[in-house]
Design a protein around this motif. Structure first.
Motif, PDB file in Angstrom:
ATOM      1  N   TRP A 226      14.965  94.893 -91.990  1.00  0.00           N
ATOM      2  CA  TRP A 226      15.087  95.380 -93.362  1.00  0.00           C
ATOM      3  C   TRP A 226      16.138  94.582 -94.121  1.00  0.00           C
ATOM      4  CZ3 TRP A 226      18.790  97.526 -96.499  1.00  0.00           C
ATOM      5  CH2 TRP A 226      18.327  98.140 -97.659  1.00  0.00           C
ATOM      6  N   CYS A 227      17.308  94.368 -93.526  1.00  0.00           N
ATOM      7  CA  CYS A 227      18.383  93.617 -94.186  1.00  0.00           C
ATOM      8  C   CYS A 227      18.009  92.139 -94.346  1.00  0.00           C
ATOM      9  CB  CYS A 227      19.693  93.756 -93.407  1.00  0.00           C
ATOM     10  SG  CYS A 227      20.404  95.416 -93.517  1.00  0.00           S
ATOM     11  N   THR A 228      17.362  91.577 -93.346  1.00  0.00           N
ATOM     12  CA  THR A 228      16.919  90.189 -93.435  1.00  0.00           C
ATOM     13  C   THR A 228      15.931  90.016 -94.584  1.00  0.00           C
ATOM     14  OG1 THR A 228      17.277  89.861 -91.073  1.00  0.00           O
ATOM     15  CG2 THR A 228      15.795  88.307 -92.175  1.00  0.00           C
ATOM     16  N   ARG A 229      14.975  90.932 -94.711  1.00  0.00           N
ATOM     17  CA  ARG A 229      13.995  90.882 -95.803  1.00  0.00           C
ATOM     18  C   ARG A 229      14.689  91.024 -97.160  1.00  0.00           C
ATOM     19  NH1 ARG A 229       9.482  88.507 -96.313  1.00  0.00           N
ATOM     20  NH2 ARG A 229      10.290  87.925 -98.303  1.00  0.00           N
ATOM     21  N   ALA A 230      15.659  91.939 -97.239  1.00  0.00           N
ATOM     22  CA  ALA A 230      16.394  92.136 -98.491  1.00  0.00           C
ATOM     23  C   ALA A 230      17.156  90.867 -98.884  1.00  0.00           C
ATOM     24  CB  ALA A 230      17.341  93.322 -98.368  1.00  0.00           C
ATOM     25  N   ARG A 231      17.709  90.153 -97.903  1.00  0.00           N
ATOM     26  CA  ARG A 231      18.393  88.891 -98.204  1.00  0.00           C
ATOM     27  C   ARG A 231      17.402  87.863 -98.738  1.00  0.00           C
ATOM     28  NH1 ARG A 231      20.982  90.276 -93.392  1.00  0.00           N
ATOM     29  NH2 ARG A 231      23.172  90.773 -93.677  1.00  0.00           N
ATOM     30  N   ILE A 232      16.240  87.764 -98.106  1.00  0.00           N
ATOM     31  CA  ILE A 232      15.212  86.809 -98.539  1.00  0.00           C
ATOM     32  C   ILE A 232      14.752  87.128 -99.966  1.00  0.00           C
ATOM     33  CG2 ILE A 232      12.809  86.077 -98.153  1.00  0.00           C
ATOM     34  CD1 ILE A 232      13.442  86.436 -95.091  1.00  0.00           C
ATOM     35  N   ASP A 233      14.591  88.424-100.248  1.00  0.00           N
ATOM     36  CA  ASP A 233      14.128  88.850-101.573  1.00  0.00           C
ATOM     37  C   ASP A 233      15.228  88.836-102.626  1.00  0.00           C
ATOM     38  OD1 ASP A 233      11.639  89.257-100.452  1.00  0.00           O
ATOM     39  OD2 ASP A 233      11.882  91.437-100.264  1.00  0.00           O
TER      40      ASP A 233
ATOM     41  N   HIS B 115      22.116 103.796 -93.128  1.00  0.00           N
ATOM     42  CA  HIS B 115      21.543 102.652 -92.419  1.00  0.00           C
ATOM     43  C   HIS B 115      21.945 102.703 -90.947  1.00  0.00           C
ATOM     44  CE1 HIS B 115      19.666  98.747 -92.187  1.00  0.00           C
ATOM     45  NE2 HIS B 115      20.687  98.337 -91.464  1.00  0.00           N
ATOM     46  N   ALA B 116      20.948 102.665 -90.059  1.00  0.00           N
ATOM     47  CA  ALA B 116      21.220 102.735 -88.616  1.00  0.00           C
ATOM     48  C   ALA B 116      20.257 101.852 -87.837  1.00  0.00           C
ATOM     49  CB  ALA B 116      21.123 104.181 -88.141  1.00  0.00           C
ATOM     50  N   ARG B 117      19.838 100.747 -88.426  1.00  0.00           N
ATOM     51  CA  ARG B 117      18.831  99.891 -87.789  1.00  0.00           C
ATOM     52  C   ARG B 117      19.403  98.679 -87.077  1.00  0.00           C
ATOM     53  NH1 ARG B 117      15.278 100.096 -93.154  1.00  0.00           N
ATOM     54  NH2 ARG B 117      14.320 102.123 -92.804  1.00  0.00           N
ATOM     55  N   GLY B 118      20.659  98.348 -87.358  1.00  0.00           N
ATOM     56  CA  GLY B 118      21.228  97.107 -86.843  1.00  0.00           C
ATOM     57  C   GLY B 118      21.650  97.184 -85.399  1.00  0.00           C
ATOM     58  N   ILE B 119      21.278  96.150 -84.647  1.00  0.00           N
ATOM     59  CA  ILE B 119      21.706  95.987 -83.260  1.00  0.00           C
ATOM     60  C   ILE B 119      22.643  94.779 -83.235  1.00  0.00           C
ATOM     61  CG2 ILE B 119      20.981  95.413 -80.911  1.00  0.00           C
ATOM     62  CD1 ILE B 119      18.374  96.940 -81.528  1.00  0.00           C
ATOM     63  N   TYR B 120      23.821  94.989 -82.657  1.00  0.00           N
ATOM     64  CA  TYR B 120      24.848  93.966 -82.627  1.00  0.00           C
ATOM     65  C   TYR B 120      25.086  93.525 -81.179  1.00  0.00           C
ATOM     66  CZ  TYR B 120      25.778  95.512 -87.396  1.00  0.00           C
ATOM     67  OH  TYR B 120      25.655  95.821 -88.728  1.00  0.00           O
ATOM     68  N   PRO B 121      24.402  92.449 -80.731  1.00  0.00           N
ATOM     69  CA  PRO B 121      24.631  91.940 -79.372  1.00  0.00           C
ATOM     70  C   PRO B 121      26.093  91.504 -79.227  1.00  0.00           C
ATOM     71  CG  PRO B 121      22.658  90.981 -80.319  1.00  0.00           C
ATOM     72  CD  PRO B 121      23.371  91.695 -81.429  1.00  0.00           C
ATOM     73  N   TRP B 122      26.596  91.514 -77.989  1.00  0.00           N
ATOM     74  CA  TRP B 122      28.009  91.212 -77.747  1.00  0.00           C
ATOM     75  C   TRP B 122      28.431  89.878 -78.326  1.00  0.00           C
ATOM     76  CZ3 TRP B 122      29.006  95.796 -77.318  1.00  0.00           C
ATOM     77  CH2 TRP B 122      28.513  96.652 -76.354  1.00  0.00           C
ATOM     78  N   ALA B 123      27.635  88.836 -78.148  1.00  0.00           N
ATOM     79  CA  ALA B 123      28.009  87.512 -78.665  1.00  0.00           C
ATOM     80  C   ALA B 123      28.081  87.519 -80.187  1.00  0.00           C
ATOM     81  CB  ALA B 123      27.010  86.454 -78.189  1.00  0.00           C
ATOM     82  N   TYR B 124      27.151  88.209 -80.847  1.00  0.00           N
ATOM     83  CA  TYR B 124      27.163  88.290 -82.306  1.00  0.00           C
ATOM     84  C   TYR B 124      28.364  89.105 -82.786  1.00  0.00           C
ATOM     85  CZ  TYR B 124      25.516  88.973 -87.096  1.00  0.00           C
ATOM     86  OH  TYR B 124      25.418  89.002 -88.469  1.00  0.00           O
TER      87      TYR B 124
END
Length: 134
Positions: A56-63, A94-103
């Motif tokens: 969702w956030c990636t699409r919003a950035r593109i748009d 907003h509760a969709r984001g997954i934050y891997p350890w490296a990120y």
């Protein structure tokens, strides 16, 4: 050739390693993170929200519709995702984001540098104007 792996050295950062500690501050506006390599940082909820990479956030950035800032936002919940990441739920729903350890480590290092640069700039401006800054 050596059989010694870099991950055996406690001073070497392993990007897949989880932080040793993740502390949600009492005000729910910051996460305090510390890694085995001795690095530590405090990251604001707004900075984490702005760094979300969900679809969702990636699409919003593109748009071009992604918010420029998130103002006073808090963290409502932290949920482990397997053994490789956390999910962060924010006060804006907003509760969709997954934050891997490296990120998460990269976000923390970037945020920490920004905070240092901002503090240094404020101190320089204060000195120019004849004031001291602590």
């Amino acid at each position: 050739m050596s059989d010694h792996f870099a991950s055996d050295d406690p001073t070497t950062f392993d990007p897949a390693a989880p932080p040793e500690t993740i502390v949600l501050k009492v005000d729910h506006m910051r996460l305090e993170l510390a890694w085995r390599d001795g690095k530590a940082a405090e990251v604001s909820a707004g900075y984490l929200r702005a760094a979300c990479r969900c679809a969702w956030c990636t699409r919003a950035r593109i748009d071009g519709t992604f918010a420029a800032s998130f103002g006073p936002i808090t963290i409502d919940r932290l949920t482990p995702v397997g053994d490789y990441a956390i999910n962060i739920a924010f006060s804006d729903g907003h509760a969709r984001g997954i934050y891997p350890w490296a990120y998460l480590h990269r976000i923390a290092v970037t945020h920490d540098r920004l905070v240092t640069k901002i503090a240094s700039g404020a101190a320089a401006r204060a000195q120019v104007q004849g004031r001291t800054c602590e």
